[in-house]
Motif scaffolding. Sequence first.
Motif: not given
Length: 130
Positions: A102-130
């Motif tokens: 793959y070449k081009g821009r990307f923006n991806k999410a990582i979903i993290v589930y932690i014990s005793n938390m009602k909702r997960p939280f998101l981490l993001r990575i982005k960049g451009e592969a050339i």
Amino acid sequence: MYPLSFVLCLFFCLMVPQRQDHYNSNERLINIECSETEFDFNCFSSSDKCAHTFVIKNISRKDIVVQQVCTTCSCISVNWDKTIVHAGESTAITVTYYSPSYKGRFNKAIIVYISNMKRPFLLRIKGEAI
């Protein structure tokens, strides 16, 4: 009949407030702190593996465990410590992006589930592969 209704009334009056207090108790809240939730790899060669480590700190009074980490793409691999994170301690989640075709821009999410938390939280990575 009167004693039974009195007992039921007494039961509901005593039990319901305890459940509400227990539910709203600060002891039940899990708080975490993450110095950054998004990371930009900027431009890089598409044949390179790019990795970044997110640090999560447990700022609650209860112990936590990072139970599961899900990604939005098979081009992302994730490593994390599956042990207990005590109050005041930190843990790391290392995210690696690799997609040589793959070449081009990307923006991806990582979903993290932690014990005793009602909702997960998101981490993001982005960049451009050339």
